[in-house]
Design an enzyme around this catalytic site. Structure first.
Site, PDB file in Angstrom:
ATOM      1  N   PHE A  23     -19.230 -36.005  45.453  1.00  6.75           N
ATOM      2  CA  PHE A  23     -20.260 -35.105  45.966  1.00  6.75           C
ATOM      3  C   PHE A  23     -21.472 -35.943  46.368  1.00  6.75           C
ATOM      4  O   PHE A  23     -21.887 -36.836  45.636  1.00  6.75           O
ATOM      5  CB  PHE A  23     -20.638 -34.068  44.906  1.00  6.75           C
ATOM      6  N   ILE A  87     -29.118 -33.862  43.930  1.00  8.23           N
ATOM      7  CA  ILE A  87     -30.311 -33.577  44.728  1.00  8.23           C
ATOM      8  C   ILE A  87     -30.741 -32.134  44.459  1.00  8.23           C
ATOM      9  O   ILE A  87     -29.929 -31.210  44.542  1.00  8.23           O
ATOM     10  CB  ILE A  87     -30.017 -33.813  46.221  1.00  8.23           C
ATOM     11  N   HIS A  93     -29.111 -25.092  39.271  1.00 10.89           N
ATOM     12  CA  HIS A  93     -27.882 -25.889  39.159  1.00 10.89           C
ATOM     13  C   HIS A  93     -28.191 -27.373  38.955  1.00 10.89           C
ATOM     14  O   HIS A  93     -27.535 -28.057  38.176  1.00 10.89           O
ATOM     15  CB  HIS A  93     -27.018 -25.678  40.414  1.00 10.89           C
TER      16      HIS A  93
END
Length: 160
Positions: A23, A87, A93
């Protein structure tokens, strides 16, 4: 008085595993590149046939601890490097992933006695992440240096 310090040389017997989060791979691939460049310049064989270095890819930073734990427990590696990029977005989250990744990675190191380098960028923007992965400097290089130092330091410490 004994003084123990890690070194960046004499790496011929050092085996390293790198666990990379897929990711945000625009960032993590750059971190890996900087990491491999540093390791190669310090004497680690980074070729595809290397017996000193293995790289494992995981879906995201949340999965870094589990794979790091398996690699550390294998007895095959003296140090594990984790690379990821989380990020901040518009939801909580970010906080959950960062907290679990950092706690998990620290736990692996303590439980196995194998140094696990925390190479997970935690930034507010993609621009900040890219700056840390090569635009301004590449922290992958720093994570590799930490791995070399910790690998040699733990080897130099008296047995428990």
């Amino acid at each position: 008085m004994a003084t123990f310090e890690g070194r960046f040389t004499d790496v011929q017997g050092l085996r390293i595993a790198v666990v990379v989060a897929r990711f945000n791979d625009l960032v993590t691939a750059k971190l890996l590149s900087g990491c491999l460049d540093c390791l190669g310049r310090h004497g680690i064989d980074t070729s595809a046939e290397s017996s000193q270095l293995d790289v494992a890819w995981v879906p995201g930073s949340f999965e870094l601890p589990l794979v790091s734990q398996q690699l550390a427990r294998s007895g095959r590696y003296q140090v594990v490097i984790t690379l990821g990029a989380v990020i901040r977005g518009d939801t909580p989250h970010f906080d959950v992933v960062v907290a679990e990744a950092s706690k998990g990675i620290a736990s692996v190191s303590r439980e196995t006695g194998v140094p696990v380098i925390f190479g997970v960028l935690t930034t507010d923007t993609m621009q900040q992440a890219l700056e840390r992965a090569g635009i301004k400097s590449n922290l992958g290089w720093s994570y590799a240096l930490q791995a070399l130092e910790m690998g040699s330091l733990v080897k130099a410490l008296p047995a428990a």
